[in-house]
Scaffold this active site. Structure first.
Site, mmCIF file in Angstrom:
data_model
loop_
_atom_site.group_PDB
_atom_site.id
_atom_site.type_symbol
_atom_site.label_atom_id
_atom_site.label_comp_id
_atom_site.label_asym_id
_atom_site.label_seq_id
_atom_site.Cartn_x
_atom_site.Cartn_y
_atom_site.Cartn_z
ATOM 1 N N TRP A 1 41.571 40.901 41.811
ATOM 2 C CA TRP A 1 41.390 39.658 41.061
ATOM 3 C C TRP A 1 42.683 38.835 41.080
ATOM 4 C CZ3 TRP A 1 40.193 39.560 35.044
ATOM 5 C CH2 TRP A 1 39.944 38.243 34.650
ATOM 6 N N ASP B 1 38.714 46.499 45.311
ATOM 7 C CA ASP B 1 37.652 45.823 44.566
ATOM 8 C C ASP B 1 37.953 44.336 44.481
ATOM 9 O OD1 ASP B 1 35.320 45.929 42.469
ATOM 10 O OD2 ASP B 1 36.927 44.790 41.512
ATOM 11 N N TYR C 1 36.804 35.277 43.067
ATOM 12 C CA TYR C 1 38.253 35.398 42.919
ATOM 13 C C TYR C 1 38.931 34.437 43.891
ATOM 14 C CZ TYR C 1 37.353 39.837 40.441
ATOM 15 O OH TYR C 1 36.918 40.803 39.568
ATOM 16 N N HIS D 1 27.785 40.885 39.185
ATOM 17 C CA HIS D 1 29.042 40.549 38.537
ATOM 18 C C HIS D 1 28.827 40.164 37.076
ATOM 19 C CE1 HIS D 1 33.250 38.532 39.167
ATOM 20 N NE2 HIS D 1 33.238 39.408 38.188
ATOM 21 N N SER E 1 28.667 45.588 37.680
ATOM 22 C CA SER E 1 29.824 45.405 36.830
ATOM 23 C C SER E 1 29.282 44.875 35.510
ATOM 24 C CB SER E 1 30.798 44.400 37.455
ATOM 25 O OG SER E 1 31.963 44.248 36.668
#
Length: 327
Positions: free
Chosen positions: A21, A51, A56, A121, A152
């Site tokens: 991220w 990940d 991002y 997500h 997630s």
């Protein structure tokens, strides 16, 4: 580096892996050259699992990882995410057409024919009660676009519902010293069903690095500045949802528990790895030195039962009332 099985994929992944991220955005200004040096250092230290997500840096993070694949010969696994590109981010947006389009975009960004692991997500809670969404993911696996998929989540309840779907291989959830609820029930269920756990925000947005103070400042494009009250996305993603001053008090209570020769960040990562249900922690990093510090945690000795109990007490006294029932 220690390696642990990820769900039923047959993969063994580094117990301290890499969350990408921060190299994409929302953590202040980033530099591609430094980001690449950081990714290379992670590989050097035995990381084989990265990940990321399509949002991002609007794909920047995925493209940097694609560049890493071009520049190195070592094999590694990449997990990405889809869904947060929706605007508005609503359950009805998790359609076959949208999910397929998101997957195709990530395939292009990562320059691969199939995604290793796609995660929904942090979708709205109703998505977890829509079996047709998971049917689309099954079809994408059959079509060769995905090797595996997972979720997630923001909430423990969402994770418990998600793992009812047989194709779910992994759950990514916030699990750290300040967010201990997943260990109460969820981890028992995931171990029974052989579902992997990816522990995100392991250092609580930097609080558990021990370097932040009341005088610390954050750039205008750093979520630690603009999302403390959940203005942009779920509040729990910033400082684990904990009030900043309360988090600083908790850090001071933890410092005496850190063994000599370790940093607080390493201690916090080793605490996560004490739970055998966890496949890996995925701390981020924007500089090679951060990676070196984080990855060293995988080789540290186990924490004693006494220390683990003291950490639990700090959580109960400083954090539990603010976060436990919310997420």
């Amino acid at each position: 580096m220690e390696y642990r099985e990820l769900g039923r994929t047959g993969w063994k992944v580094s117990s301290v892996s890499f969350g990408a991220w921060a190299i994409g955005g929302s953590w202040g200004q980033t530099d591609d050259s430094e980001a690449m040096a950081t990714l290379h250092r992670a590989l050097d230290m035995g990381v084989n699992f990265f990940d990321t997500a399509d949002v991002y840096g609007d794909g920047r993070s995925e493209r940097l990882i694609a560049r890493l694949r071009r520049e190195r010969s070592e094999p590694f696994h990449v997990a990405t995410k889809a869904g947060r590109r929706l605007d508005p981010h609503v359950a009805s947006g998790y359609s076959r057409a949208n999910l397929t389009a998101f997957v195709e975009r990530s395939l292009d960004n990562l320059q691969v024919d199939a995604l290793d692991l796609l995660q929904l997500h942090c979708p709205p809670t109703p998505v977890f009660y829509m079996p047709e969404v998971f049917g689309v993911l099954d079809d994408l696996v059959k079509a060769g676009k995905l090797r595996h998929y997972g979720v997630s989540v923001e909430k423990v309840e969402e994770a418990i519902k998600a793992i009812e779907y047989p194709g779910v291989q992994s759950v990514q959830i916030i699990y750290n010293i300040f967010r201990q609820r997943p260990a109460d029930l969820l981890f028992t269920l995931t171990r029974q069903r052989r579902v992997g756990i990816l522990a995100r925000l392991p250092l609580s947005s930097g609080l558990l690095s021990g370097r932040l103070t009341r005088e610390s400042t954050f750039a205008s494009d750093d979520h630690r500045n603009f999302n403390r009250e959940g203005a942009a996305f779920d509040r729990g993603e910033t400082f684990s949802g904990l009030d900043y001053d309360a988090g600083l008090r908790a850090v001071e209570a933890l410092r005496p528990l850190v063994p000599a020769g370790q940093t607080l960040a390493q201690f916090a990562l080793r605490w996560i790895l004490m739970n055998p249900a966890v496949t890996c922690a995925i701390p981020g990093g924007r500089r090679p030195a951060q990676v070196e510090e984080n990855m060293a945690a995988a080789d540290l000795p186990a924490l004693s039962g006494e220390v683990m109990e003291k950490v639990r007490k700090v959580y109960e006294e400083e954090a539990k009332a603010q976060v436990h029932q919310r997420w």
